[in-house]
Scaffold this active site. Structure first.
Site, PDB file in Angstrom:
ATOM      1  N   HIS A 185       0.850  -1.194   0.000  1.00 44.86           N
ATOM      2  CA  HIS A 185       0.000   0.000   0.000  1.00 44.86           C
ATOM      3  C   HIS A 185       0.886   1.245   0.000  1.00 44.86           C
ATOM      4  O   HIS A 185       2.026   1.198   0.495  1.00 44.86           O
ATOM      5  CB  HIS A 185      -0.891  -0.043   1.253  1.00 44.86           C
ATOM      6  CG  HIS A 185      -1.829   1.099   1.393  1.00 44.86           C
ATOM      7  ND1 HIS A 185      -1.472   2.296   1.963  1.00 44.86           N
ATOM      8  CD2 HIS A 185      -3.138   1.226   1.039  1.00 44.86           C
ATOM      9  CE1 HIS A 185      -2.514   3.109   1.959  1.00 44.86           C
ATOM     10  NE2 HIS A 185      -3.526   2.483   1.403  1.00 44.86           N
ATOM     11  N   PRO A 186       0.413   2.379  -0.526  1.00 52.47           N
ATOM     12  CA  PRO A 186       1.279   3.568  -0.598  1.00 52.47           C
ATOM     13  C   PRO A 186       1.818   4.073   0.731  1.00 52.47           C
ATOM     14  O   PRO A 186       2.808   4.806   0.746  1.00 52.47           O
ATOM     15  CB  PRO A 186       0.371   4.609  -1.256  1.00 52.47           C
ATOM     16  CG  PRO A 186      -0.556   3.807  -2.109  1.00 52.47           C
ATOM     17  CD  PRO A 186      -0.819   2.561  -1.320  1.00 52.47           C
ATOM     18  N   ARG A 187       1.226   3.704   1.868  1.00 53.31           N
ATOM     19  CA  ARG A 187       1.784   4.127   3.154  1.00 53.31           C
ATOM     20  C   ARG A 187       2.910   3.224   3.625  1.00 53.31           C
ATOM     21  O   ARG A 187       3.537   3.495   4.649  1.00 53.31           O
ATOM     22  CB  ARG A 187       0.691   4.182   4.230  1.00 53.31           C
ATOM     23  CG  ARG A 187      -0.045   5.508   4.275  1.00 53.31           C
ATOM     24  CD  ARG A 187      -0.724   5.729   5.615  1.00 53.31           C
ATOM     25  NE  ARG A 187       0.232   5.965   6.694  1.00 53.31           N
ATOM     26  CZ  ARG A 187      -0.108   6.151   7.963  1.00 53.31           C
ATOM     27  NH1 ARG A 187      -1.371   6.103   8.326  1.00 53.31           N
ATOM     28  NH2 ARG A 187       0.815   6.365   8.887  1.00 53.31           N
ATOM     29  N   LYS A 188       3.196   2.164   2.896  1.00 54.81           N
ATOM     30  CA  LYS A 188       4.280   1.267   3.284  1.00 54.81           C
ATOM     31  C   LYS A 188       5.600   1.744   2.673  1.00 54.81           C
ATOM     32  O   LYS A 188       5.625   2.616   1.796  1.00 54.81           O
ATOM     33  CB  LYS A 188       3.966  -0.162   2.837  1.00 54.81           C
ATOM     34  CG  LYS A 188       2.626  -0.677   3.344  1.00 54.81           C
ATOM     35  CD  LYS A 188       2.523  -0.599   4.862  1.00 54.81           C
ATOM     36  CE  LYS A 188       1.281  -1.276   5.418  1.00 54.81           C
ATOM     37  NZ  LYS A 188       0.047  -0.498   5.213  1.00 54.81           N
ATOM     38  N   SER A 189       6.714   1.145   3.116  1.00 53.57           N
ATOM     39  CA  SER A 189       8.043   1.604   2.689  1.00 53.57           C
ATOM     40  C   SER A 189       8.234   1.487   1.182  1.00 53.57           C
ATOM     41  O   SER A 189       8.824   2.356   0.552  1.00 53.57           O
ATOM     42  CB  SER A 189       9.133   0.799   3.411  1.00 53.57           C
ATOM     43  OG  SER A 189       9.021   0.961   4.801  1.00 53.57           O
TER      44      SER A 189
END
Length: 379
Positions: free
Chosen positions: A179-183
């Protein structure tokens, strides 16, 4: 007004854009050679025998539980402080989630409470490596009978490690999120890892409708016009080759991204350490923290204002914050269906009320970190 500082931003650019050209031009857009390349790279980086890309982390976790044979009448222990998907996948299987409390210092599952929650119906435990910090797998394993497998919810933990072992190779199987909030990100997307050959074979079929061979294998085989056999009731949980192409590029940057986040996490620690009402996250000496997020704890007994008021003032100053995550046992669906109460897991309840993630991502600059530090020290 200064440019707002987002809680998180994906670090993508020209390389990721160019990577999508090959699948777009070749016409192979669904799961294919780029997904396979991403899988090979991911399993090599995480030192595990198998990696299977999925449509997201939630579907990856669901596949693992289905492949383990978990169903109605079974119980799966999950941490009460996590994203709702960790518990949802248990319900998808017709099983019952049993909530274990978490350690307020680490935000991770409390092994002692897990020991108290084990019953004859317990078929698995899902250990969440929350915010990039691996759960205490040794303590958890010691708390469980040998026949109960540990599944890693490694949504936040790409590149993390624990006592010399990589996240994704610490339990019977693991699921990661992109997901875009992951590294690292592929937009949506996930990855299942495991060293269990038989389990992986089942998961591989389940993610592709239960087909005995993949679409790529069939099309490149001697008789592509014949459909495969279907001996399992499967799902369409595949990753596209467009996502796989982006994943290959992002994976090549993972260690650099973690190194940068570690540097700025240390910078936060150095400059926020003296604030009496703000407890900083654990910096482990047992492995690598992936720093998916920098989650603090606002001590309600010492804080000048309530956490939500602090978050509102930071928002007005152009600094985004978020609660760490939520206490799933306090959410409406779980309260109504399973009769849970906030006091069932007081550690999770307190983390729900008092955790505060502050900005940490690979598109921030020193001036951004200094603004966040100055704003927090001004309270």
């Amino acid at each position: 007004m200064a440019t707002p500082i987002q809680i998180s931003l994906p670090s993508t650019g020209e390389e990721e854009w160019q990577a999508t050209r090959e699948p777009l031009m070749s016409g192979w857009l669904t799961q294919g050679p780029k997904v396979a390349e991403f899988e090979r790279g991911f399993k090599a980086r995480h030192k595990v025998r198998h990696a299977l890309a999925t449509s997201n982390c939630t579907t990856g976790l669901h596949l693992i539980l289905v492949a383990l044979g978990i169903g109605p009448g079974d119980e799966v222990i999950v941490p009460a402080f996590t994203w709702v998907a960790t518990a949802n996948v248990v319900v998808y299987c017709g099983a019952t989630p049993v909530f274990a409390d978490v350690d307020r210092a680490t935000n991770n599952i409390d092994a002692d409470d897990v020991r108290r929650k084990v019953t004859s119906r317990t078929k698995a435990v899902i250990a969440v490596h929350l915010f990039g910090l691996c759960a205490d797998m040794d303590a958890l394993r010691a708390a469980l009978p040998e026949n109960i497998p540990i599944v890693e919810d490694a949504a936040c933990a790409a590149g993390a490690s624990y006592k010399g072992g990589e996240a994704g190779a610490l339990g019977i199987a693991a699921a990661f999120s992109f997901h875009p909030r992951k590294s690292i990100t592929t937009g949506e997307g996930g990855m299942v890892t495991s060293n269990d050959d038989e389990l992986v074979q089942t998961i591989d079929m389940l993610r592709n409708h239960g087909a005995s061979v993949s679409e790529e294998q069939r099309h490149h085989g001697p008789r592509p016009y014949l459909l495969p056999d279907f001996n399992l009731l499967g799902f369409n949980y595949r990753m596209t080759d467009l996502q796989g192409a982006v994943g290959v590029v992002q994976l090549s940057k993972l260690d650099q991204f973690i190194s940068e986040r570690q540097k700025w996490a240390e910078y936060y620690r150095e400059h926020l350490n003296g604030i009496p009402w703000l407890r900083l996250p654990i910096f482990p000496n047992t492995g690598t923290h992936a720093w998916q997020a920098f989650v603090t704890y606002v001590d309600p007994a010492l804080a000048p204002k309530a956490r939500n008021d602090i978050m509102e003032e930071l928002k007005e100053a152009g600094i985004a914050t978020r609660p760490g995550t939520h206490a799933v046992h306090m959410l409406g669906y779980y309260r109504e269906r399973f009769g849970t109460s906030s006091d069932d897991c007081p550690g999770a309840r307190d983390c729900d009320a008092n955790t505060m993630a502050i900005p940490l991502h690979n598109r921030m600059e020193k001036a951004d970190y200094d603004r966040v530090i100055q704003a927090l020290r001004s309270f």
